[in-house]
Scaffold this motif. Sequence first.
Motif, PDB file in Angstrom:
ATOM      1  N   ALA A   1       0.844  -1.196   0.000  1.00  0.00           N
ATOM      2  CA  ALA A   1       0.000   0.000   0.000  1.00  0.00           C
ATOM      3  C   ALA A   1       0.876   1.241   0.000  1.00  0.00           C
ATOM      4  CB  ALA A   1      -0.923  -0.003   1.222  1.00  0.00           C
ATOM      5  N   ALA A   2       0.331   2.323  -0.526  1.00  0.00           N
ATOM      6  CA  ALA A   2       1.055   3.594  -0.534  1.00  0.00           C
ATOM      7  C   ALA A   2       0.045   4.728  -0.586  1.00  0.00           C
ATOM      8  CB  ALA A   2       2.015   3.678  -1.713  1.00  0.00           C
ATOM      9  N   VAL A   3       0.443   5.882  -0.055  1.00  0.00           N
ATOM     10  CA  VAL A   3      -0.358   7.099  -0.125  1.00  0.00           C
ATOM     11  C   VAL A   3       0.447   8.145  -0.877  1.00  0.00           C
ATOM     12  CG1 VAL A   3      -1.464   8.946   1.187  1.00  0.00           C
ATOM     13  CG2 VAL A   3      -1.573   6.582   2.020  1.00  0.00           C
ATOM     14  N   LEU A   4      -0.158   8.765  -1.887  1.00  0.00           N
ATOM     15  CA  LEU A   4       0.465   9.829  -2.664  1.00  0.00           C
ATOM     16  C   LEU A   4      -0.283  11.125  -2.419  1.00  0.00           C
ATOM     17  CD1 LEU A   4       1.307   7.148  -4.187  1.00  0.00           C
ATOM     18  CD2 LEU A   4       1.611   8.594  -6.186  1.00  0.00           C
ATOM     19  N   VAL A   5       0.462  12.224  -2.315  1.00  0.00           N
ATOM     20  CA  VAL A   5      -0.122  13.542  -2.052  1.00  0.00           C
ATOM     21  C   VAL A   5       0.322  14.500  -3.147  1.00  0.00           C
ATOM     22  CG1 VAL A   5      -0.183  15.500  -0.453  1.00  0.00           C
ATOM     23  CG2 VAL A   5      -0.232  13.154   0.426  1.00  0.00           C
TER      24      VAL A   5
ATOM     25  N   TYR B   1       8.281   3.036  -4.204  1.00  0.00           N
ATOM     26  CA  TYR B   1       8.097   1.765  -4.895  1.00  0.00           C
ATOM     27  C   TYR B   1       9.409   0.990  -4.966  1.00  0.00           C
ATOM     28  CZ  TYR B   1       7.224  -1.504  -8.718  1.00  0.00           C
ATOM     29  OH  TYR B   1       7.136  -2.639  -9.483  1.00  0.00           O
ATOM     30  N   VAL B   2      10.512   1.701  -5.196  1.00  0.00           N
ATOM     31  CA  VAL B   2      11.816   1.047  -5.356  1.00  0.00           C
ATOM     32  C   VAL B   2      12.497   0.851  -4.011  1.00  0.00           C
ATOM     33  CG1 VAL B   2      14.096   1.246  -6.426  1.00  0.00           C
ATOM     34  CG2 VAL B   2      12.057   1.980  -7.684  1.00  0.00           C
ATOM     35  N   GLU B   3      12.497   1.890  -3.172  1.00  0.00           N
ATOM     36  CA  GLU B   3      13.059   1.803  -1.826  1.00  0.00           C
ATOM     37  C   GLU B   3      11.947   2.155  -0.846  1.00  0.00           C
ATOM     38  OE1 GLU B   3      16.642   4.107  -1.414  1.00  0.00           O
ATOM     39  OE2 GLU B   3      17.349   3.541  -3.395  1.00  0.00           O
ATOM     40  N   ASN B   4      11.842   1.370   0.207  1.00  0.00           N
ATOM     41  CA  ASN B   4      10.724   1.507   1.149  1.00  0.00           C
ATOM     42  C   ASN B   4      10.984   2.650   2.132  1.00  0.00           C
ATOM     43  OD1 ASN B   4       8.351   1.007   2.471  1.00  0.00           O
ATOM     44  ND2 ASN B   4       9.087  -0.809   3.532  1.00  0.00           N
ATOM     45  N   ILE B   5      11.046   3.876   1.599  1.00  0.00           N
ATOM     46  CA  ILE B   5      11.269   5.070   2.413  1.00  0.00           C
ATOM     47  C   ILE B   5      10.348   6.170   1.894  1.00  0.00           C
ATOM     48  CG2 ILE B   5      13.676   4.539   2.970  1.00  0.00           C
ATOM     49  CD1 ILE B   5      14.477   6.467   0.676  1.00  0.00           C
ATOM     50  N   PRO B   6      10.010   7.162   2.739  1.00  0.00           N
ATOM     51  CA  PRO B   6       9.239   8.308   2.233  1.00  0.00           C
ATOM     52  C   PRO B   6      10.034   9.034   1.146  1.00  0.00           C
ATOM     53  CG  PRO B   6       9.249   8.263   4.632  1.00  0.00           C
ATOM     54  CD  PRO B   6      10.259   7.252   4.180  1.00  0.00           C
ATOM     55  N   VAL B   7       9.340   9.418   0.066  1.00  0.00           N
ATOM     56  CA  VAL B   7      10.016  10.085  -1.048  1.00  0.00           C
ATOM     57  C   VAL B   7       9.153  11.233  -1.573  1.00  0.00           C
ATOM     58  CG1 VAL B   7      11.367   8.095  -1.818  1.00  0.00           C
ATOM     59  CG2 VAL B   7       9.058   8.437  -2.712  1.00  0.00           C
TER      60      VAL B   7
ATOM     61  N   ARG C   1       4.958  18.340  -7.361  1.00  0.00           N
ATOM     62  CA  ARG C   1       5.633  17.307  -6.580  1.00  0.00           C
ATOM     63  C   ARG C   1       4.592  16.327  -6.050  1.00  0.00           C
ATOM     64  NH1 ARG C   1       8.577  19.959  -1.921  1.00  0.00           N
ATOM     65  NH2 ARG C   1       9.498  17.895  -1.672  1.00  0.00           N
ATOM     66  N   LEU C   2       5.010  15.086  -5.954  1.00  0.00           N
ATOM     67  CA  LEU C   2       4.206  14.037  -5.334  1.00  0.00           C
ATOM     68  C   LEU C   2       4.932  13.570  -4.087  1.00  0.00           C
ATOM     69  CD1 LEU C   2       2.985  11.528  -8.075  1.00  0.00           C
ATOM     70  CD2 LEU C   2       1.575  12.956  -6.592  1.00  0.00           C
ATOM     71  N   LEU C   3       4.273  13.663  -2.944  1.00  0.00           N
ATOM     72  CA  LEU C   3       4.811  13.081  -1.715  1.00  0.00           C
ATOM     73  C   LEU C   3       4.264  11.669  -1.600  1.00  0.00           C
ATOM     74  CD1 LEU C   3       4.269  15.986   0.847  1.00  0.00           C
ATOM     75  CD2 LEU C   3       6.217  15.599  -0.681  1.00  0.00           C
ATOM     76  N   ARG C   4       5.124  10.772  -1.172  1.00  0.00           N
ATOM     77  CA  ARG C   4       4.701   9.379  -1.027  1.00  0.00           C
ATOM     78  C   ARG C   4       5.199   8.852   0.308  1.00  0.00           C
ATOM     79  NH1 ARG C   4       4.497   4.900  -5.735  1.00  0.00           N
ATOM     80  NH2 ARG C   4       4.344   3.046  -4.431  1.00  0.00           N
TER      81      ARG C   4
END
Length: 197
Positions: free
Chosen positions: A89-93, A112-118, A105-108
């Motif tokens: 699951a993920a949330v995009l802003v 998808y590639v690395e499991n960190i906030p980006v 900009r999209l905050l996530r």
Amino acid sequence: MRFSPPMTMMDFFRKSEGTWFTQRTVHHFDAVADESGESNLIVRVLEADNPLVLQVCEAQRIDPARALGGAAFTWQDNLETDDPGPNRAAVLVDLPTDASRRSGRLLRNQGYVENIPVASRYAFAPDGVLTIDTEYVNNQGQERCWFISDHFRIRVSTVRLMGGVNLMTYCSERRCVLPDSLEALRSRHAAGVAAPR
């Protein structure tokens, strides 16, 4: 009537809302198991005041007043019925950066590639193709997505390591018709009522 693609991120999220059947082909350029396959992608639009949007903004120290809203994504294997859980699951802003809202900009909450906030950069081309560029700690990702129609879209992506491209992915996605919608269509057909356009 001519199809008009979404040209802002929130319109893109709204057109994407629902469940999609994804056929995915993955090309790895190193010795990794094949990840091609079929899955479901579930998209839910989040308004700007949704607590999930506020959480993502606060975690990345962004003023939530700048956010127009976002979307919650979950994915699961095709025909799976269990809750996918937080790892799928993920949330995009959405944080647009120009008056047209065609780039920003999209905050996530997790990449998808690395499991960190980006935080990613996005832009819509004049033909409606959406490009998202993401800089991770050790990788760079680029995804392009566009709608062919209201119910069919394409996604392609690449992941680049310092030594070059590591993988490429091609996805075709068809919107799923859920049982409630099928029953409504069946009832309208039985009653001789045309389906809404």
